[in-house]
Design a protein around this motif. Structure first.
Motif, PDB file in Angstrom:
ATOM      1  N   GLY A  32      73.851  32.811  53.408  1.00  0.00           N
ATOM      2  CA  GLY A  32      73.384  34.143  53.750  1.00  0.00           C
ATOM      3  C   GLY A  32      71.901  34.176  54.079  1.00  0.00           C
ATOM      4  O   GLY A  32      71.140  33.245  53.775  1.00  0.00           O
ATOM      5  N   LEU A  33      71.500  35.275  54.679  1.00  0.00           N
ATOM      6  CA  LEU A  33      70.113  35.449  55.110  1.00  0.00           C
ATOM      7  C   LEU A  33      69.147  35.465  53.933  1.00  0.00           C
ATOM      8  O   LEU A  33      68.057  34.884  54.001  1.00  0.00           O
ATOM      9  N   LEU A  34      69.529  36.122  52.856  1.00  0.00           N
ATOM     10  CA  LEU A  34      68.637  36.221  51.697  1.00  0.00           C
ATOM     11  C   LEU A  34      68.406  34.862  51.054  1.00  0.00           C
ATOM     12  O   LEU A  34      67.286  34.542  50.639  1.00  0.00           O
ATOM     13  N   LEU A  74      57.597  37.034  45.570  1.00  0.00           N
ATOM     14  CA  LEU A  74      58.127  37.565  44.319  1.00  0.00           C
ATOM     15  C   LEU A  74      59.233  38.584  44.592  1.00  0.00           C
ATOM     16  O   LEU A  74      60.280  38.577  43.930  1.00  0.00           O
ATOM     17  N   ALA A  75      59.021  39.432  45.594  1.00  0.00           N
ATOM     18  CA  ALA A  75      60.034  40.434  45.953  1.00  0.00           C
ATOM     19  C   ALA A  75      61.305  39.767  46.478  1.00  0.00           C
ATOM     20  O   ALA A  75      62.423  40.162  46.119  1.00  0.00           O
ATOM     21  N   VAL A  76      61.143  38.731  47.317  1.00  0.00           N
ATOM     22  CA  VAL A  76      62.303  38.018  47.855  1.00  0.00           C
ATOM     23  C   VAL A  76      63.091  37.353  46.739  1.00  0.00           C
ATOM     24  O   VAL A  76      64.335  37.438  46.684  1.00  0.00           O
ATOM     25  N   PHE A  77      62.388  36.696  45.806  1.00  0.00           N
ATOM     26  CA  PHE A  77      63.064  36.038  44.690  1.00  0.00           C
ATOM     27  C   PHE A  77      63.812  37.052  43.831  1.00  0.00           C
ATOM     28  O   PHE A  77      64.940  36.800  43.390  1.00  0.00           O
ATOM     29  N   ALA A  78      63.180  38.193  43.583  1.00  0.00           N
ATOM     30  CA  ALA A  78      63.799  39.217  42.744  1.00  0.00           C
ATOM     31  C   ALA A  78      65.069  39.771  43.391  1.00  0.00           C
ATOM     32  O   ALA A  78      66.102  39.940  42.720  1.00  0.00           O
ATOM     33  N   ILE A  79      65.010  40.028  44.683  1.00  0.00           N
ATOM     34  CA  ILE A  79      66.182  40.565  45.385  1.00  0.00           C
ATOM     35  C   ILE A  79      67.310  39.527  45.407  1.00  0.00           C
ATOM     36  O   ILE A  79      68.487  39.864  45.227  1.00  0.00           O
ATOM     37  N   TYR A  80      66.963  38.264  45.599  1.00  0.00           N
ATOM     38  CA  TYR A  80      67.972  37.194  45.577  1.00  0.00           C
ATOM     39  C   TYR A  80      68.664  37.133  44.217  1.00  0.00           C
ATOM     40  O   TYR A  80      69.890  36.962  44.134  1.00  0.00           O
ATOM     41  N   ILE A 130      58.458  32.069  37.073  1.00  0.00           N
ATOM     42  CA  ILE A 130      59.737  32.096  36.360  1.00  0.00           C
ATOM     43  C   ILE A 130      60.881  32.397  37.320  1.00  0.00           C
ATOM     44  O   ILE A 130      61.918  31.713  37.327  1.00  0.00           O
ATOM     45  N   LEU A 131      60.730  33.423  38.149  1.00  0.00           N
ATOM     46  CA  LEU A 131      61.781  33.760  39.112  1.00  0.00           C
ATOM     47  C   LEU A 131      61.964  32.641  40.132  1.00  0.00           C
ATOM     48  O   LEU A 131      63.094  32.331  40.534  1.00  0.00           O
ATOM     49  N   ALA A 132      60.870  32.007  40.544  1.00  0.00           N
ATOM     50  CA  ALA A 132      60.963  30.888  41.482  1.00  0.00           C
ATOM     51  C   ALA A 132      61.785  29.747  40.884  1.00  0.00           C
ATOM     52  O   ALA A 132      62.581  29.101  41.589  1.00  0.00           O
ATOM     53  N   ALA A 133      61.626  29.493  39.591  1.00  0.00           N
ATOM     54  CA  ALA A 133      62.384  28.425  38.933  1.00  0.00           C
ATOM     55  C   ALA A 133      63.873  28.738  38.904  1.00  0.00           C
ATOM     56  O   ALA A 133      64.714  27.868  39.191  1.00  0.00           O
ATOM     57  N   VAL A 134      64.219  29.970  38.572  1.00  0.00           N
ATOM     58  CA  VAL A 134      65.638  30.360  38.523  1.00  0.00           C
ATOM     59  C   VAL A 134      66.262  30.273  39.913  1.00  0.00           C
ATOM     60  O   VAL A 134      67.379  29.770  40.089  1.00  0.00           O
TER      61      VAL A 134
END
Length: 426
Positions: A32-34, A74-80, A130-134
């Motif tokens: 997917g795009l996200l 950060l916003a992209v990681f959170a939405i993913y 943290i979000l980048a790691a997940v």
């Protein structure tokens, strides 16, 4: 054995229907795009952050593009994560609960602090890595984030970070002891060494070593030396033959010669820096913060004095009129003072899980074991005398943990994993 691990049909001793149901779900994590946007953020985005930071420091650009880029990522990681599941420990990520605990700790303390907006910004910097790691774990598990893609991104990061650092430190008016990209490069080394020891990687390792040594940043220099020893010992233990010893000896000679040359160009600064045995005043700060915590009320010992309490207390401790002082320059001291036993518990939990990952990697003779040993020694040291986990720069530590955990877990027979039944049932 290749870094890709055992074939799934030999690793997962479950019913064919179960495997068929699980595989598409894993693949969807990278589709997917996200997912593609998140992947670009972890690779191209990280390289741009280094570039933008240096361009802003050199006043080539007037706008702090790195700040806006980091906020976008950060916003992209959170939405993913919202799309794929907000449970950090989903899909078997062993560090997920630890990271969720640390992020939750900062958010709760921020909500009850006197400076909610300021501390929320501070927490967002922690949330970034943290979000980048997940996200990295899930993309690696799906096969979207491969070793080759990661190596290209880390190679570009090392090249830019080292080149700018060397240029910066060779300017006549630059004082020794500057941070520059020293710790960034230190964390990139184990990530580089996840791959085979190619000539290109060895050149990047040498370039990074020169840059770190030129900064005369004592903590980074000690980290470079001891983590390299850890890598060499783990490599020889894993392979256990004369060829492995000869390879490590050859690399050590090359890097040692390069390092000696780099130090000789700035030897006076090296002597001056190492004559200071107080750690630039860290000894007094550590002692003062520890005494303040240990002799406090039981409630403060258990829960600390609040988020960023060190910066509020150090002006009082040093008799300064400033509203805010320096942070603790130690993850252990900072978390002890801010969060009390809750903060110490987080670090103990993180280190225990890291050692568990190394143990699992070694038990299956995985080639990532030496790089993980190198990364652990780096984490162990910077936690003591630097302070790392409260900044977005910890993203490289997070990438090492997440990517290695995904690959090692794929390479570990399911019956030997703790929580394996839960993973299959999901």
């Amino acid at each position: 054995m290749s870094s890709e691990g055992y074939p799934l049909n030999k690793v997962l001793r479950v019913r064919p229907a179960t495997r068929a149901q699980r595989a598409p779900r894993m693949r969807r994590l990278g589709a997917g795009l996200l997912a593609r946007a998140a992947l670009l953020g972890l690779t191209v985005g990280m390289v741009l952050l280094v570039l933008f930071d240096w361009l802003y420091d050199f006043e080539i650009i007037a706008v702090p593009l790195a700040l806006f880029t980091r906020a976008t990522l950060l916003a992209v990681f959170a939405i993913y994560l919202v799309q794929t599941g907000v449970n950090f420990g989903a899909y078997g990520f062993r560090f997920g609960k630890i990271l969720f605990y640390f992020l939750g700790l900062n958010l709760v303390y921020t909500a009850f602090s006197g400076d909610i907006l300021g501390n929320l910004y501070h927490t967002s910097r922690i949330a970034f890595w943290i979000l980048a790691a997940v996200v990295a774990y899930r993309l690696a598990l799906s096969g979207a984030l491969t070793e080759k893609i990661l190596q290209r991104a880390i190679g570009a990061t090392v090249f830019l970070g080292a080149a700018f650092t060397i240029y910066f430190m060779t300017q006549g008016d630059t004082e020794a002891g500057q941070n520059a990209s020293a710790y960034l490069l230190l964390w990139c080394l184990p990530l580089l060494l996840l791959s085979s020891r190619s000539s290109a990687n060895i050149m990047l390792l040498a370039l990074a070593a020169v840059a770190i040594l030129l900064t005369v940043k004592r903590g980074a220099m000690i980290g470079l030396g001891l983590s390299s020893v850890a890598y060499a010992l783990a490599y020889m233990k894993l392979h256990g033959n004369a060829r492995a010893f000869a390879r490590m000896l050859g690399i050590a000679v090359v890097l040692g010669a390069v390092g000696a040359y780099a130090l000789s160009q700035n030897w006076e600064a090296v002597e001056t820096r190492f004559e200071d045995t107080s750690g630039s005043g860290r000894d007094k700060m550590y002692a003062g913060l520890y005494e303040h915590w240990i002799h406090a009320e039981p409630l403060n010992v258990a829960f600390g004095f609040g988020i960023n309490s060190v910066q509020q207390y150090t002006p009082v401790m040093f008799g300064s009129n400033k509203e805010r002082g320096p942070y603790a320059h130690s993850d252990w001291i900072q978390m002890m003072h801010d969060f009390g036993l809750l903060g110490i518990g987080f670090l103990v939990w993180l280190h225990a899980q890291f050692l568990s990952l190394i143990r699992r990697s070694y038990r299956i003779r995985h080639p990532y074991t030496p790089a993980l040993a190198m990364g652990y020694v780096t984490l162990f040291l910077v936690n003591i005398y630097s302070g790392h986990l409260m900044s977005p720069g910890a993203v490289y530590c997070g990438l090492l943990l997440a990517f290695s955990a995904a690959v090692v877990d794929r390479s570990t027979p399911l019956a030997k994993r703790s929580g394996a039944t839960r993973l299959v049932q999901r």
